[in-house]
Design a protein around this motif. Sequence first.
Motif, PDB file in Angstrom:
ATOM      1  N   ARG A   1       0.810  -1.209   0.000  1.00  0.00           N
ATOM      2  CA  ARG A   1       0.000   0.000   0.000  1.00  0.00           C
ATOM      3  C   ARG A   1       0.848   1.265   0.000  1.00  0.00           C
ATOM      4  O   ARG A   1       0.414   2.303   0.456  1.00  0.00           O
TER       5      ARG A   1
ATOM      6  N   MET B   1       0.929   9.294  -5.676  1.00  0.00           N
ATOM      7  CA  MET B   1       0.125   8.237  -6.302  1.00  0.00           C
ATOM      8  C   MET B   1       0.435   6.896  -5.624  1.00  0.00           C
ATOM      9  O   MET B   1       1.561   6.671  -5.177  1.00  0.00           O
ATOM     10  N   SER B   2      -0.544   6.034  -5.543  1.00  0.00           N
ATOM     11  CA  SER B   2      -0.275   4.715  -4.972  1.00  0.00           C
ATOM     12  C   SER B   2       0.673   3.951  -5.895  1.00  0.00           C
ATOM     13  O   SER B   2       0.633   4.109  -7.122  1.00  0.00           O
TER      14      SER B   2
ATOM     15  N   LYS C   1      -1.238   1.730  -8.395  1.00  0.00           N
ATOM     16  CA  LYS C   1      -1.737   2.460  -9.562  1.00  0.00           C
ATOM     17  C   LYS C   1      -0.585   2.778 -10.512  1.00  0.00           C
ATOM     18  O   LYS C   1      -0.709   2.634 -11.734  1.00  0.00           O
ATOM     19  N   SER C   2       0.544   3.203  -9.970  1.00  0.00           N
ATOM     20  CA  SER C   2       1.680   3.524 -10.826  1.00  0.00           C
ATOM     21  C   SER C   2       2.197   2.269 -11.537  1.00  0.00           C
ATOM     22  O   SER C   2       2.661   2.355 -12.677  1.00  0.00           O
TER      23      SER C   2
ATOM     24  N   GLN D   1       0.365  -0.073 -12.696  1.00  0.00           N
ATOM     25  CA  GLN D   1      -0.520  -0.268 -13.852  1.00  0.00           C
ATOM     26  C   GLN D   1      -0.081   0.619 -15.021  1.00  0.00           C
ATOM     27  O   GLN D   1      -0.176   0.225 -16.173  1.00  0.00           O
ATOM     28  N   LEU D   2       0.377   1.818 -14.707  1.00  0.00           N
ATOM     29  CA  LEU D   2       0.771   2.777 -15.737  1.00  0.00           C
ATOM     30  C   LEU D   2       2.163   2.508 -16.299  1.00  0.00           C
ATOM     31  O   LEU D   2       2.415   2.730 -17.479  1.00  0.00           O
TER      32      LEU D   2
END
Length: 115
Positions: free
Chosen positions: A61, A80-81, A84-85, A87-88
């Motif tokens: 987390r 940003m988490s 999430k990063s 995924q990008l």
Amino acid sequence: MHSKRRIAHLDMDAFFASVELRLYPELQGLPVVVGGARGPAPQILADGRRHFARLQDYRGRGVVTTATYAARALGVFSGMSLMKSAQLAPKAILLPAQFEVYRDYSRRFKAAVAA
């Protein structure tokens, strides 16, 4: 009357990332993310090269402390988490924050500016 006072605007937004690139010059130009709680440090391989963790392998987390401009171009930003990063920018390199090292470089930088 002339004042010796000088005012300068110094953009320190990517300071932590810049310190990491100084420590690991082979990462210049690559997407690098600094963050997470006690993430894996780079490992020295048998041939002397370093192996760096990738965002795609991160579980947890944590949040992005900072990112290089190459990582920002992929949509990764401070706060940003890390999930999430990932995924990008799954192939981006993930480095753990080294706050004591940043404090040392910050002191050096401030002394140079003051001089």
